[in-house]
Scaffold this active site. Structure first.
Site, PDB file in Angstrom:
ATOM      1  N   GLU A  42      33.334  25.404   9.370  1.00 10.58           N
ATOM      2  CA  GLU A  42      32.351  24.678   8.566  1.00 10.58           C
ATOM      3  C   GLU A  42      31.908  23.361   9.208  1.00 10.58           C
ATOM      4  O   GLU A  42      31.323  22.504   8.553  1.00 10.58           O
ATOM      5  CB  GLU A  42      32.910  24.438   7.163  1.00 10.58           C
ATOM      6  CG  GLU A  42      33.197  25.749   6.442  1.00 10.58           C
ATOM      7  CD  GLU A  42      33.674  25.578   5.022  1.00 10.58           C
ATOM      8  OE1 GLU A  42      33.750  24.428   4.547  1.00 10.58           O
ATOM      9  OE2 GLU A  42      33.970  26.595   4.375  1.00 10.58           O
ATOM     10  N   LYS A  70      29.645  29.739  -6.469  1.00  8.31           N
ATOM     11  CA  LYS A  70      29.350  30.507  -5.260  1.00  8.31           C
ATOM     12  C   LYS A  70      28.660  31.794  -5.705  1.00  8.31           C
ATOM     13  O   LYS A  70      29.289  32.649  -6.330  1.00  8.31           O
ATOM     14  CB  LYS A  70      30.640  30.843  -4.500  1.00  8.31           C
ATOM     15  CG  LYS A  70      31.342  29.641  -3.878  1.00  8.31           C
ATOM     16  CD  LYS A  70      32.659  30.071  -3.241  1.00  8.31           C
ATOM     17  CE  LYS A  70      33.316  28.926  -2.471  1.00  8.31           C
ATOM     18  NZ  LYS A  70      34.666  29.305  -1.972  1.00  8.31           N
TER      19      LYS A  70
END
Length: 439
Positions: free
Chosen positions: A211, A345
């Site tokens: 990330e 999400k």
């Protein structure tokens, strides 16, 4: 407006793994959506369909899901003459077509790609920016909220090597006056952190994880937090940037205890903690470091641990693996008083409408919402628009590094520009739905 064509293909995500891309055609053009994928996934998430053929892509191919779009979903939605401006009806059609609770027939990755593409087509039909279209569907009124970015600047857990069990260490520029300034503060602090880490641990400490955060070989969360606080102060933002954690503790929950040495070559028995001891560790850390938010502090099914921490602390406690954007899990978490914020999400649940239902339930319970990317990402910017559309006030999309992460943040810069005086930065009010949180 009728859907003329739906076509899916297999492309690659930021980790080089296959994922699903969907093109949906109406008279306004081709509307594209790409589905992300997680590394540390909750066991209660909707089924991400993978091929399982170990001779190709290590079993991670998505040709079955692509085939389900092209051979089952596409002809069905074209024949049904779905209205792309009725997201709820379109998603209900897709869910009925699958017919299973966890989308195991067609795959959540197949359904979500079509659902997101329909949403984009609906916005185009209404001649609205995607964020505005979502806002109108959800009932969000102006002024519109630009989120505090939660930059994952230091990686551990399943996102990086090293012994660090905690997965993400994030910086939150809550003191910034605008989203664009929050981006500057975050980028400057990130580069300062990287410079400090390389000087202290060698050039390899500047290597980045999935990330975009650095992944130095650290042993304890204290080491990581010391580095981050030093970087914040050196960059000139002491007291203006807060810290958030994503512990992802389901990844190191073993036999009823939390093993902080699960990645260590020589684990110490004293680092296997009960949930009470782990709660005490979080409180102890918050006394020394400006921690305001903790995600997944406990295992996804260790309900009593969550309830204990919620009663004993004033953190923003974010449910990810706990709630998996699923209204049934979320309702249980709300009733048990396990947390006070939802991590949203879209691929955990697999459709736009179900995601919005989870947001609505969270808001009605007085919870906050943090919209999130996944560790396997793409250039798709849907979640940037979703964040503004629902007025979440919080978005995590990794470090200010790697183009699939910056794609989301850069899109928010464009939205901020478009909004002008109609937009407000969440700032210290990021946890506005949470009375107790220390924002």
């Amino acid at each position: 407006m009728a859907i003329q064509k739906v076509f899916a293909r297999q492309i690659y995500d930021s980790r080089g793994n296959p994922t699903v891309e969907v093109d949906l055609t109406t008279e306004t053009g081709i509307h594209r959506a790409i589905v992300p994928s997680g590394a540390s996934t909750g066991i209660w998430e909707a089924l991400e369909m993978r091929d399982g053929d170990k001779t190709k892509w290590g079993g991670k191919g998505v040709l079955k899901a692509v085939g389900n779009v092209n051979n089952i979903i596409a002809p069905a939605v074209v024949k049904a003459n779905l209205d792309v401006t009725d997201q709820k009806a379109a998603d209900e059609f897709l869910l009925k077509l699958d017919g299973t609770e966890n989308k195991s027939k067609l795959g959540a990755n197949a359904i979500l790609g079509v659902s997101m593409a329909i949403c984009r087509a609906g916005a185009a039909q209404k001649k609205l920016p995607l964020w505005k279209y979502i806002a109108e569907n959800f009932g969000t009124k102006g002024p519109y909220v630009l989120p505090v970015p939660s930059f994952n600047v230091l990686n551990g857990g399943s996102h990086a090597g090293g012994d660090l069990a905690f997965q993400e260490f994030m910086i939150l520029p809550t003191g910034a006056p605008s989203f664009s300034e929050a981006m500057r503060w975050g980028a400057e602090t990130y580069h300062t952190l990287k410079s400090i880490a390389k000087k202290r641990y060698g050039s390899s400490a500047g290597n980045v994880g999935d990330e975009g955060g650095i992944a130095p070989d650290l042993q304890t969360p204290q080491e990581a937090l010391d580095l981050i606080v030093e970087a914040i102060n050196k960059a000139g933002y002491e007291g203006k940037i807060k810290i958030g954690l994503d512990v992802a503790s389901s990844e190191f929950y073993v036999d009823g205890k939390y093993d902080l040495d699960i990645k260590a070559a020589k684990p110490k028995p004293e680092n296997k903690l009960t949930y009470q001891q782990l709660t005490d560790l979080y409180v102890e850390l918050s006394k020394k470091y400006p921690i305001v938010s903790i995600e997944d502090p406990f295992d996804q099914d260790d309900w009593s641990a969550w309830t204990h921490m919620k009663a004993e602390t004033d953190f923003q406690i974010v449910g990810d693996d706990l709630t998996v954007t699923n209204v049934k899990r979320l309702r249980t978490a709300i009733d048990k008083k396990c947390a006070n914020a939802l991590l949203l999400k879209v691929n955990q649940i697999g459709s736009v409408t179900e995601s919005l239902n989870a947001v609505r339930m969270s808001y009605e319970a007085g919870w906050g919402v943090m919209v999130s990317h996944r560790s396997g990402e793409t250039a798709d910017t849907f979640i940037s628009h979703l964040t503004v559309g629902i007025g979440a006030g919080q978005l995590k999309s990794g470090a200010p590094c790697r183009s699939e992460r910056l794609a989301k943040y850069n899109e928010l810069l464009r939205i901020e520009e478009e909004l002008g005086s109609e937009g407000v930065y969440a700032g210290a009010h990021a946890g506005k739905y949470i009375k107790a949180a220390k924002f």
